[in-house]
Design a protein around this motif. Structure first.
Motif, PDB file in Angstrom:
ATOM      1  N   THR A  13      14.594 -26.609  19.570  1.00  0.00           N
ATOM      2  CA  THR A  13      13.573 -25.720  20.117  1.00  0.00           C
ATOM      3  C   THR A  13      13.666 -24.314  19.554  1.00  0.00           C
ATOM      4  O   THR A  13      12.703 -23.570  19.605  1.00  0.00           O
ATOM      5  CB  THR A  13      13.678 -25.640  21.654  1.00  0.00           C
ATOM      6  N   VAL A  14      14.818 -23.956  19.046  1.00  0.00           N
ATOM      7  CA  VAL A  14      15.016 -22.627  18.490  1.00  0.00           C
ATOM      8  C   VAL A  14      15.201 -22.778  16.989  1.00  0.00           C
ATOM      9  O   VAL A  14      15.962 -23.607  16.526  1.00  0.00           O
ATOM     10  CB  VAL A  14      16.260 -21.942  19.116  1.00  0.00           C
ATOM     11  N   SER A  15      14.486 -21.986  16.246  1.00  0.00           N
ATOM     12  CA  SER A  15      14.602 -22.033  14.800  1.00  0.00           C
ATOM     13  C   SER A  15      15.731 -21.114  14.355  1.00  0.00           C
ATOM     14  O   SER A  15      15.857 -19.995  14.837  1.00  0.00           O
ATOM     15  CB  SER A  15      13.275 -21.598  14.172  1.00  0.00           C
ATOM     16  N   HIS A  16      16.535 -21.597  13.445  1.00  0.00           N
ATOM     17  CA  HIS A  16      17.584 -20.789  12.842  1.00  0.00           C
ATOM     18  C   HIS A  16      17.461 -21.003  11.335  1.00  0.00           C
ATOM     19  O   HIS A  16      17.438 -22.153  10.884  1.00  0.00           O
ATOM     20  CB  HIS A  16      18.958 -21.227  13.360  1.00  0.00           C
ATOM     21  N   PRO A  17      17.354 -19.937  10.555  1.00  0.00           N
ATOM     22  CA  PRO A  17      17.106 -20.093   9.118  1.00  0.00           C
ATOM     23  C   PRO A  17      18.102 -21.005   8.416  1.00  0.00           C
ATOM     24  O   PRO A  17      17.713 -21.821   7.576  1.00  0.00           O
ATOM     25  CB  PRO A  17      17.197 -18.664   8.580  1.00  0.00           C
ATOM     26  N   MET A  18      19.374 -20.912   8.745  1.00  0.00           N
ATOM     27  CA  MET A  18      20.377 -21.743   8.096  1.00  0.00           C
ATOM     28  C   MET A  18      20.150 -23.213   8.423  1.00  0.00           C
ATOM     29  O   MET A  18      20.204 -24.072   7.541  1.00  0.00           O
ATOM     30  CB  MET A  18      21.781 -21.304   8.526  1.00  0.00           C
ATOM     31  N   ILE A  19      19.876 -23.519   9.673  1.00  0.00           N
ATOM     32  CA  ILE A  19      19.665 -24.913  10.071  1.00  0.00           C
ATOM     33  C   ILE A  19      18.367 -25.433   9.474  1.00  0.00           C
ATOM     34  O   ILE A  19      18.314 -26.579   8.992  1.00  0.00           O
ATOM     35  CB  ILE A  19      19.695 -25.052  11.608  1.00  0.00           C
ATOM     36  N   GLN A  21      16.982 -24.519   6.683  1.00  0.00           N
ATOM     37  CA  GLN A  21      17.248 -24.747   5.261  1.00  0.00           C
ATOM     38  C   GLN A  21      18.072 -26.022   5.066  1.00  0.00           C
ATOM     39  O   GLN A  21      17.800 -26.823   4.174  1.00  0.00           O
ATOM     40  CB  GLN A  21      17.983 -23.541   4.673  1.00  0.00           C
ATOM     41  N   TRP A  22      19.063 -26.208   5.901  1.00  0.00           N
ATOM     42  CA  TRP A  22      19.941 -27.367   5.808  1.00  0.00           C
ATOM     43  C   TRP A  22      19.153 -28.660   6.034  1.00  0.00           C
ATOM     44  O   TRP A  22      19.289 -29.621   5.273  1.00  0.00           O
ATOM     45  CB  TRP A  22      21.056 -27.216   6.820  1.00  0.00           C
ATOM     46  N   LEU A  23      18.321 -28.680   7.058  1.00  0.00           N
ATOM     47  CA  LEU A  23      17.532 -29.876   7.353  1.00  0.00           C
ATOM     48  C   LEU A  23      16.473 -30.118   6.273  1.00  0.00           C
ATOM     49  O   LEU A  23      16.145 -31.267   5.961  1.00  0.00           O
ATOM     50  CB  LEU A  23      16.911 -29.786   8.739  1.00  0.00           C
ATOM     51  N   ALA A  24      15.965 -29.061   5.674  1.00  0.00           N
ATOM     52  CA  ALA A  24      15.020 -29.215   4.559  1.00  0.00           C
ATOM     53  C   ALA A  24      15.728 -29.848   3.354  1.00  0.00           C
ATOM     54  O   ALA A  24      15.160 -30.705   2.668  1.00  0.00           O
ATOM     55  CB  ALA A  24      14.407 -27.873   4.182  1.00  0.00           C
ATOM     56  N   SER A  25      16.972 -29.442   3.108  1.00  0.00           N
ATOM     57  CA  SER A  25      17.704 -30.041   1.989  1.00  0.00           C
ATOM     58  C   SER A  25      18.056 -31.498   2.295  1.00  0.00           C
ATOM     59  O   SER A  25      18.091 -32.329   1.384  1.00  0.00           O
ATOM     60  CB  SER A  25      18.943 -29.226   1.624  1.00  0.00           C
ATOM     61  N   ARG A  26      18.282 -31.824   3.568  1.00  0.00           N
ATOM     62  CA  ARG A  26      18.515 -33.224   3.943  1.00  0.00           C
ATOM     63  C   ARG A  26      17.253 -34.042   3.652  1.00  0.00           C
ATOM     64  O   ARG A  26      17.333 -35.139   3.128  1.00  0.00           O
ATOM     65  CB  ARG A  26      18.887 -33.367   5.425  1.00  0.00           C
ATOM     66  N   ARG A  27      16.118 -33.471   3.994  1.00  0.00           N
ATOM     67  CA  ARG A  27      14.856 -34.175   3.735  1.00  0.00           C
ATOM     68  C   ARG A  27      14.667 -34.414   2.237  1.00  0.00           C
ATOM     69  O   ARG A  27      14.274 -35.495   1.820  1.00  0.00           O
ATOM     70  CB  ARG A  27      13.688 -33.375   4.304  1.00  0.00           C
ATOM     71  N   GLN A  28      14.961 -33.412   1.420  1.00  0.00           N
ATOM     72  CA  GLN A  28      14.844 -33.568  -0.031  1.00  0.00           C
ATOM     73  C   GLN A  28      15.789 -34.655  -0.545  1.00  0.00           C
ATOM     74  O   GLN A  28      15.432 -35.442  -1.431  1.00  0.00           O
ATOM     75  CB  GLN A  28      15.138 -32.250  -0.742  1.00  0.00           C
ATOM     76  N   LEU A  29      17.005 -34.688  -0.002  1.00  0.00           N
ATOM     77  CA  LEU A  29      17.968 -35.722  -0.377  1.00  0.00           C
ATOM     78  C   LEU A  29      17.433 -37.098  -0.012  1.00  0.00           C
ATOM     79  O   LEU A  29      17.510 -38.041  -0.799  1.00  0.00           O
ATOM     80  CB  LEU A  29      19.320 -35.465   0.300  1.00  0.00           C
ATOM     81  N   LEU A  30      16.881 -37.221   1.186  1.00  0.00           N
ATOM     82  CA  LEU A  30      16.350 -38.515   1.617  1.00  0.00           C
ATOM     83  C   LEU A  30      15.158 -38.950   0.769  1.00  0.00           C
ATOM     84  O   LEU A  30      15.046 -40.137   0.424  1.00  0.00           O
ATOM     85  CB  LEU A  30      15.961 -38.470   3.100  1.00  0.00           C
ATOM     86  N   VAL A  31      14.291 -38.027   0.421  1.00  0.00           N
ATOM     87  CA  VAL A  31      13.152 -38.368  -0.441  1.00  0.00           C
ATOM     88  C   VAL A  31      13.674 -38.871  -1.791  1.00  0.00           C
ATOM     89  O   VAL A  31      13.195 -39.892  -2.317  1.00  0.00           O
ATOM     90  CB  VAL A  31      12.197 -37.163  -0.597  1.00  0.00           C
ATOM     91  N   LYS A  71      29.679 -24.543   3.675  1.00  0.00           N
ATOM     92  CA  LYS A  71      28.835 -23.501   4.235  1.00  0.00           C
ATOM     93  C   LYS A  71      28.366 -23.829   5.657  1.00  0.00           C
ATOM     94  O   LYS A  71      28.701 -23.138   6.606  1.00  0.00           O
ATOM     95  CB  LYS A  71      27.627 -23.293   3.313  1.00  0.00           C
ATOM     96  N   HIS A  72      27.595 -24.884   5.797  1.00  0.00           N
ATOM     97  CA  HIS A  72      26.895 -25.137   7.050  1.00  0.00           C
ATOM     98  C   HIS A  72      27.809 -25.486   8.223  1.00  0.00           C
ATOM     99  O   HIS A  72      27.572 -25.023   9.338  1.00  0.00           O
ATOM    100  CB  HIS A  72      25.829 -26.216   6.863  1.00  0.00           C
ATOM    101  N   TYR A  73      28.828 -26.296   7.996  1.00  0.00           N
ATOM    102  CA  TYR A  73      29.705 -26.669   9.115  1.00  0.00           C
ATOM    103  C   TYR A  73      30.366 -25.439   9.732  1.00  0.00           C
ATOM    104  O   TYR A  73      30.438 -25.307  10.945  1.00  0.00           O
ATOM    105  CB  TYR A  73      30.770 -27.675   8.679  1.00  0.00           C
ATOM    106  N   GLN A  74      30.834 -24.527   8.878  1.00  0.00           N
ATOM    107  CA  GLN A  74      31.468 -23.315   9.387  1.00  0.00           C
ATOM    108  C   GLN A  74      30.450 -22.422  10.104  1.00  0.00           C
ATOM    109  O   GLN A  74      30.765 -21.801  11.112  1.00  0.00           O
ATOM    110  CB  GLN A  74      32.145 -22.535   8.252  1.00  0.00           C
TER     111      GLN A  74
END
Length: 183
Positions: A13-19, A21-31, A71-74
Motif C-alpha cells: 500500500t505504500v510505495s518505496h522507490p527502492m522496493i 525498483q526492485w520489483l520492476a527488476s524482478r518483472r524484467q527478469l521474469l519476462v 543492496k536490497h536485503y540490507q
C-alpha cells in the motif's frame, strides 16, 4: 510467478522507490525467463539456443541476484521497525543467501557456458531448475517484504503473523535436484 508478483504489488500500500525498483527488476527478469523458456522447447537437441535471449536472461539473473544480496536485503532490514520483524529477517537471511548461492552455482556451472556452446538438452533441465529456484527465492523475498510495515495489513495483524512467517520460513530451502551439479 508473474501472478505472484502482481498479487504482491496489490498487497503493497505504500510505495518505496527502492522496493518499486526492485520489483520492476524482478518483472524484467521474469519476462526474460519466459522469453527463454518460450524459445527452448521449440528447439530440437541439435539446434543452438538463441544466444541473445539466453544472454539477456543471464545478465538480468546476475543483476537481480547481486542487487538483492548486496543492496536490497540490507535496505529492507533498515525499514523493519519492530523486534519481531528483525527476528524474522534473521531467520530469512540465511535462506535467502542459500537460495542466491544455488542460483549462482547454476549460472556458473550451466548457463554461462551455454552462452558459448548452446547445449539445449542440458540447458532445458537447468532452465527448469532455475525457474523452481527463482520461485523459492521470490517466496522468501515476498515473506520479507510482507513482514515490513509497507504492506496493507494492520500492524497488529502483521506482528501476529510475523511469528507464523518465521515458523514457516524456518524450513530449509529446497536444494538442487539430486545430481544436478554433478553432471
Amino acid at each position: 510467478m508473474l501472478t505472484k508478483l502482481a498479487n504482491l504489488n496489490e498487497k503493497m500500500t505504500v510505495s518505496h522507490p527502492m522496493i518499486d525498483q526492485w520489483l520492476a527488476s524482478r518483472r524484467q527478469l521474469l519476462v526474460a525467463y519466459y522469453q527463454l523458456i518460450g524459445l527452448t522447447p521449440q528447439k530440437n537437441s541439435s539446434e543452438q539456443c538463441d544466444e541473445v535471449v539466453l544472454d539477456t536472461f543471464c545478465q538480468r539473473l546476475v543483476d537481480y541476484l547481486s542487487s538483492g544480496h548486496f543492496k536490497h536485503y540490507q535496505q529492507i532490514e533498515m525499514l523493519l521497525a519492530s523486534q519481531a520483524q528483525q527476528n524474522l529477517i534473521s531467520v530469512l537471511y540465511p535462506q535467502l543467501e542459500d537460495s542466491t548461492h544455488t542460483l549462482l552455482a547454476l549460472y556458473d556451472t550451466y548457463l554461462e557456458p551455454a552462452i558459448s556452446n548452446g547445449e539445449i538438452p542440458k540447458l532445458r533441465n537447468v532452465i527448469s531448475e532455475v525457474g523452481m529456484q527463482l520461485d523459492a527465492l521470490f517466496d522468501l523475498e515476498d515473506k520479507m517484504l510482507l513482514s515490513t510495515e509497507l504492506v496493507g495489513s494492520h500492524t497488529s495483524t502483521a506482528q501476529a503473523s510475523t511469528s507464523q512467517l518465521a515458523a514457516e520460513t524456518a524450513k530449509p530451502v529446497e536444494r538442487l535436484s539430486s545430481g544436478m551439479l554433478d553432471s
